[in-house]
Design an enzyme around this catalytic site. Structure first.
Site, short mmCIF file in Angstrom:
data_model
loop_
_atom_site.label_atom_id
_atom_site.label_comp_id
_atom_site.label_asym_id
_atom_site.label_seq_id
_atom_site.Cartn_x
_atom_site.Cartn_y
_atom_site.Cartn_z
N HIS A 414 0.84 -1.20 0.00
CA HIS A 414 0.00 0.00 0.00
C HIS A 414 0.87 1.24 0.00
O HIS A 414 2.06 1.21 0.33
CB HIS A 414 -0.97 0.01 1.19
CG HIS A 414 -0.35 0.29 2.53
ND1 HIS A 414 0.08 1.54 2.91
CD2 HIS A 414 -0.10 -0.52 3.59
CE1 HIS A 414 0.57 1.49 4.14
NE2 HIS A 414 0.48 0.25 4.57
N CYS A 415 0.28 2.35 -0.42
CA CYS A 415 0.95 3.66 -0.33
C CYS A 415 -0.01 4.57 0.44
O CYS A 415 -0.26 4.31 1.62
CB CYS A 415 1.30 4.19 -1.71
SG CYS A 415 -0.04 4.14 -2.92
N SER A 416 -0.57 5.56 -0.19
CA SER A 416 -1.56 6.39 0.49
C SER A 416 -2.97 5.86 0.21
O SER A 416 -3.59 5.24 1.06
CB SER A 416 -1.43 7.85 0.04
OG SER A 416 -0.19 8.39 0.50
N THR A 422 1.16 1.84 -5.45
CA THR A 422 0.72 0.46 -5.23
C THR A 422 0.50 -0.26 -6.55
O THR A 422 0.91 -1.42 -6.72
CB THR A 422 -0.56 0.44 -4.39
OG1 THR A 422 -0.30 1.07 -3.13
CG2 THR A 422 -1.05 -0.98 -4.16
#
Length: 807
Positions: A414-416, A422
Site C-alpha cells: 500500500h501507499c496512500s 501500489t
C-alpha cells in the site's frame, strides 16, 4: 464546428528538429492535421513516367497536446507568428503562419477543442468508428475477472487454496473505487470485511491481486490505515491480514497478543524437493542485503535457506516521513504492535508531485526539439532524477517478487490511497513472477486487473480534459501574466519549509471540516476522506448508482448534461508512464522473455493520451460501468490485436519455463545498475541519450560512475541518492532505518519508539549489530545505534518533506 474559428490555413511552415516543410493545416473537431508534399517529389524532380507521391500527413489529436504557446510577430522583428506545441508523446512541433489573425484563430480553435469540452463524453472515443479488420476484434471481452481468478486457481467451487470470491462490492457501494469482485480469504466473512473496510482509506481494504501457482503465496493490496495521532486500531483489519498471511499454512494460527512472533514455517517450503531451496546465483549485492535485512528482523536464527522460512511483509511504498505526515491528519501506517505476525518495510518512492516535477525537468532538457536538432542537455537529464525514480520502483518490485518466489512469503502493498505507487509495484512484481503476464495477452490482462479494475485514476493523472493553464500567449507573459510557467511541481512551491508543521495543521483542519472547503491538498487524490468511525454514506452511494440502474439512453442524457470538473494540474502525474518505462527496462534487460516489443509500449503510451479509445477514460471500474463505456466506445486492445504482427518480439523464447535451466526461470528480476533512458519514447536516437555505458544513471551507481569521470558536481548531487529503495524495516519488537514514531517513547516490548534511528540490542547473539551492518550496507540511515535522530538533528529536512507531502 462552433469551436472552429478557422478550418484550413494554407502556406503554413512546420518546423521540427530544425527542419522546415511547407503545407496546409486543417482543424477538425478531433484532430489537427498538417499535410505537405515531401521536397523530393516536387515537380523539378519528377520524371514523365513517374507516379505522383501522395502528400504526407501529421495527425495530432487534441487531448495529446500538453502545452500550446502562441508567439505573435513583433513589429520590429521579421519573424512570423508561430504556434509551438509540446505533446504528451514527446512530439515537439512549431507552426509558422504569416498572417497574425490566422495565427490567433488557429490558437483559439486549438484551445477550444482541447480544454473547453467540459465533458469526457465529447472526446474522440465516443465518435470513433474503426475499419476492418479492427472492427471485428472484441477487445472488451479479453479480460474477465472470474476467468483470471480461475487461472490462478480461485473459483466459487474451489476453496482449497484458502481464498474465495466475495460479491460484497458488486454494486460498488461498499468500495466505489474497487472492482466488483474481490478475492478474500475463505475464513473471512463479508460482515468482517464491512468492519475492516472502515479502517482503510476510501474503504480500500486488503484484497488479493496475485496468487503464486507454485507456493500459494499471495500479493495483496490496499490503502493506508486510519491510524491517526490517537493510534486507532481495528481488530477486523488485523484478523483479515492474519488470515491472508495464513492462507499457505495447513492450520491457520489464531490472532494472539503474545509478544512472541508466530511461526513462519510453511509446509510447502519444508519439502526437500522444492526447486527454490538453493540460493539463486548472482543476486546483486543490494538485493541480497535487502533479503538479509528482512529475514534478520523476523527474529529467526540459524542459517537462512531460500524458501525455508516465511517473512510475511507489509510494504509501505512511501518514504517514512510521508507516512508520518499522513498520521498527523488521521491516516498513517500500521502500528506493528498489532501486526506481530509480519514485518513492515518502508520504500523511498516519492509521491505524484515529485514524479511530475521530475518529468518536467526531462522535458526542459528536450523542449527546443521543435526548432533545433541540438541533442538534449545530458546534465539537465541527470538532474531530473527520472532514472533514479524508475530504478527505485524496479527495486521495490524486485524486493516483492523475491519475497514471494524465493522466501515463500506473503506481501501486502500500500501507499496512500493504493492506486498510484501500489499499482506500479503490484503490476511490476507480477510481471517478474509470472511468464503469462510477459505475453501480449497476459500484459493486457495485467493492465486491466491492476490498473483499470483497481481504480488507478486515469482521468486525474492524465488530464484528458486539459487545462487553460497549459495555454499561453507570449505577449501576455511579457505583460506580467505568466501562464506558461504555471506548471505545478512540488519543488517550486512558494511556501517555505519552516511552515511545514503549520501547513499540516491547516490541512488537518480542512480534513475535519465537514464542508472541506480548504484549498490545501494534503493527499495525492481528490475528494474528502472518511473519518475512522464513519462508514460510507448510503445516500451518496445510492445517488452515485442511479445512473447504472437506468437505461443506457437515460444514462447518456444525464452524463451529457453534467459537466466534468476541469483538469486539476496538481493531480496530474506520469504514474502509468513510469510503469511502461520500468517494463521497458525489464524488456531491454531480458529481450528473450517478452512476447511484445518496445513499439507496443510506445504506442500504448500514445493511446493513453489520444483518447481515441475508451479503455483509459474515467477513474475506476464503477465510473466506466455507469457511463456505459463498453457499449459506447471501442477498446484500445482492438487496435493492438488487429495489428498483432507489428508488436510481436521476434526474439521471444516462446514462454517456456524451466527453473533448472539458466535463462528460462519463471522469475525474472531487474539487474542493478542497468537502468537506461527510453530514447525511443522521447523521440531521440539512442546515442543522444545513452551515449556510453558509463553514462547510465541508476540509484545504485550514480555516485560511483560520475566520481570516476571526475564530475564533482554530479558526485555531489548523487550523494543523497540511496543505494537501495528500502529505507526502513520494522516489527513489533525492533526497527531499523528511518521509521516513523508509531509507538510511545518507551515501547511496550522494551523498544524505543519515536526515534528515526533506534538502537537495537535484540538480545539474541548480537542481532542488533548484524542489523546495523546490513543497514549500513544498504545505505539506510547510518546503519548504527549512534546515527542521528531524524527529528532532533535534521528538522529542516523533515519539515521540508512533510510540507511536500501535505501539498
Amino acid at each position: 464546428m462552433e469551436r472552429t474559428r478557422i478550418a484550413r490555413v494554407d502556406d503554413v511552415k512546420l518546423v521540427r528538429r530544425g527542419e522546415q516543410v511547407e503545407g496546409t493545416l486543417h482543424l477538425t473537431p478531433h484532430h489537427l492535421i498538417f499535410c505537405h508534399t515531401p521536397p523530393s517529389v516536387e515537380k523539378e524532380h519528377a520524371t514523365p513516367g513517374s507516379q505522383r507521391t501522395k502528400p504526407r500527413e501529421l495527425w495530432i489529436t487534441y487531448p495529446i497536446i500538453q502545452t500550446c504557446t502562441l508567439r505573435l510577430a513583433h513589429p520590429t522583428s521579421h519573424l512570423p507568428s508561430s504556434i509551438r506545441l509540446r505533446c504528451r508523446d514527446f512530439t515537439f512541433v512549431c507552426f509558422c503562419l504569416s498572417n497574425e489573425k490566422q495565427a490567433r484563430d488557429v490558437y483559439d480553435s486549438i484551445k477550444a477543442w482541447t480544454c473547453k469540452l467540459g465533458r469526457v463524453e465529447k472526446l474522440y472515443a465516443f465518435t470513433y468508428q474503426p475499419q476492418f479488420p479492427e472492427k471485428e476484434i472484441k477487445g472488451w471481452d479479453l479480460y474477465n475477472a472470474k476467468k483470471e481468478w480461475e487461472r490462478l486457481g480461485i473459483s466459487e467451487k474451489a476453496s482449497d487454496k484458502g481464498w474465495r470470491i466475495s460479491k460484497v462490492n458488486t454494486d460498488y457501494r461498499f468500495s466505489p473505487t474497487y472492482p466488483a469482485l474481490l478475492a478474500v480469504p475463505s475464513a473471512i466473512s463479508d460482515n468482517t470485511l464491512n468492519y475492516a473496510g472502515r479502517y482503510r482509506s476510501r474503504t480500500r481494504l486488503p484484497v488479493l491481486t496475485y496468487l503464486h501457482p507454485v507456493n500459494n503465496c499471495s500479493i495483496t493490496r490496499s490503502s493506508q490505515p486510519l491510524v491517526g495521532v490517537r493510534g486507532n486500531r481495528s481488530i477486523q483489519d488485523e484478523k483479515l491480514l492474519l488470515a491472508i498471511f495464513s492462507t499457505s499454512h495447513s492450520t491457520p494460527p489464531r490472532l494472539s497478543s503474545s509478544s512472541r512472533p508466530l511461526s513462519r514455517q510453511s509446509p510447502e517450503s519444508s519439502s526437500s524437493n522444492s526447486p527454490t531451496r538453493d540460493i539463486p546465483p548472482d543476486l546483486p549485492d543490494p538485493e541480497t542485503l535487502e533479503d538479509q535485512m528482512i529475514s534478520r528482523t523476523s527474529g529467526e536464527e540459524g542459517p537462512k535457506v531460500y524458501g525455508a522460512q516465511q517473512h510475511n511483509l507489509i510494504v509501505d511504498a512511501r518514504p517514512t516521513v510521508n507516512a508520518l505526515a499522513m498520521q498527523a491528519v488521521g491516516l498513517g501506517s500500521e502500528n506493528m504492535d498489532h501486526y506481530r505476525f509480519a514485518t513492515k518495510a518502508y520504500l523511498g518512492i516519492d509521491n505524484i508531485h515529485v514524479m511530475r516535477d521530475s518529468l518536467n525537468k526531462v522535458i526542459d532538457a528536450l523542449k527546443d526539439s521543435d526548432i533545433t536538432s541540438i541533442p538534449p542537455n545530458r546534465e539537465a537529464l541527470a538532474k531530473s532524477g527520472w532514472l533514479k525514480h524508475i530504478a527505485n520502483v524496479l527495486d521495490g518490485a524486485s524486493l516483492i517478487a523475491r519475497q514471494v518466489a524465493l522466501q515463500h512469503s506473503h506481501v501486502l502493498i500500500h501507499c496512500s490511497d493504493g492506486w498510484d505507487r501500489t499499482s506500479q509495484l503490484s503490476a511490476l512484481s507480477q510481471l517478474c513472477l509470472d511468464p503469462y503476464y510477459r505475453t501480449l495477452e497476459g500484459f493486457i490482462v495485467l493492465i486491466e486487473k491492476d490498473w483499470l479494475s483497481f481504480g488507478h485514476m486515469f482521468n486525474h493523472r492524465s488530464g484528458f480534459l486539459s487545462s487553460e493553464k497549459w495555454f499561453s500567449v507570449e505577449n501576455e507573459r511579457l505583460g506580467g501574466n505568466d501562464n506558461h510557467n504555471q506548471r505545478t511541481s512540488l519543488g517550486t512551491s512558494s511556501s517555505s519549509a519552516g511552515h511545514a508543521i503549520e501547513n499540516a495543521f491547516l490541512s488537518a483542519k480542512g480534513f475535519f471540516n465537514k464542508d472541506n472547503n480548504s484549498r490545501e491538498s494534503f493527499v495525492e487524490s481528490d475528494g474528502e476522506l472518511q473519518p475512522y468511525d464513519q462508514s460510507p454514506s448510503p445516500n451518496l452511494s445510492k445517488k452515485s448508482l442511479q445512473t447504472s440502474k437506468t437505461s443506457s439512453k437515460d444514462s447518456t442524457t444525464t452524463s451529457e448534461k453534467t459537466p466534468h470538473p476541469p483538469t486539476k494540474v496538481k493531480e496530474t502525474s506520469p504514474i502509468f508512464h513510469q510503469f511502461l518505462d520500468a517494463t521497458y527496462q525489464l524488456q531491454h534487460q531480458h529481450p528473450h522473455r517478452f512476447e511484445f516489443n518496445e513499439r507496443f509500449l510506445r504506442r500504448l503510451l500514445y493511446h493513453l493520451y489520444s483518447c481515441q479509445y475508451g479503455t483509459f477514460l474515467y477513474n475506476n471500474e464503477r465510473e466506466r460501468v455507469e457511463n456505459h463505456v463498453r457499449e459506447r466506445t471501442r477498446s484500445v486492445w482492438d487496435y493492438f490485436l488487429s495489428r498483432r504482427e507489428m508488436f510481436i518480439n521476434p526474439e521471444w523464447d516462446g514462454g517456456n519455463v524451466d527453473d533448472k535451466v539458466r535463462g528460462r526461470e519463471r522469475l525474472v528480476l531487474p539487474r542493478d545498475g542497468e537502468c537506461r533512458w527510453w530514447s525511443e519514447v522521447f523521440g531521440r536516437a539512442d546515442a543522444e541519450m545513452n551515449p556510453a555505458p558509463t553514462a547510465t544513471i541508476t540509484a545504485g551507481n550514480q555516485l560511483g560512475s560520475h566520481a570516476r569521470n571526475g564530475d564533482s558536481r554530479a558526485a555531489e548531487r548523487a550523494q543523497d541518492v540511496p543505494s537501495s529503495v528500502l529505507t526502513g524495516v520494522e516489527t513489533a519488537d525492533q526497527a531499523m532505518g528511518a521509521v516513523p514514531p508509531m509507538k510511545s517513547t518507551t515501547g511496550p516490548h522494551g523498544g524505543v519508539g519515536g526515534n528515526a534511528n533506534v538502537k537495537i540490542d535484540g538480545g539474541k547473539g548480537g542481532m542488533g549489530a548484524q542489523l546495523a551492518a546490513g543497514m549500513k550496507g544498504l545505505g539506510i540511515g547510518n546503519g548504527g545505534a549512534k546515527g542521528p535522530d531524524l527529528r532532533a538533528k535534521s528538522p529542516g529536512r523533515l519539515e521540508k518533506k512533510m510540507e511536500m507531502e501535505m501539498q
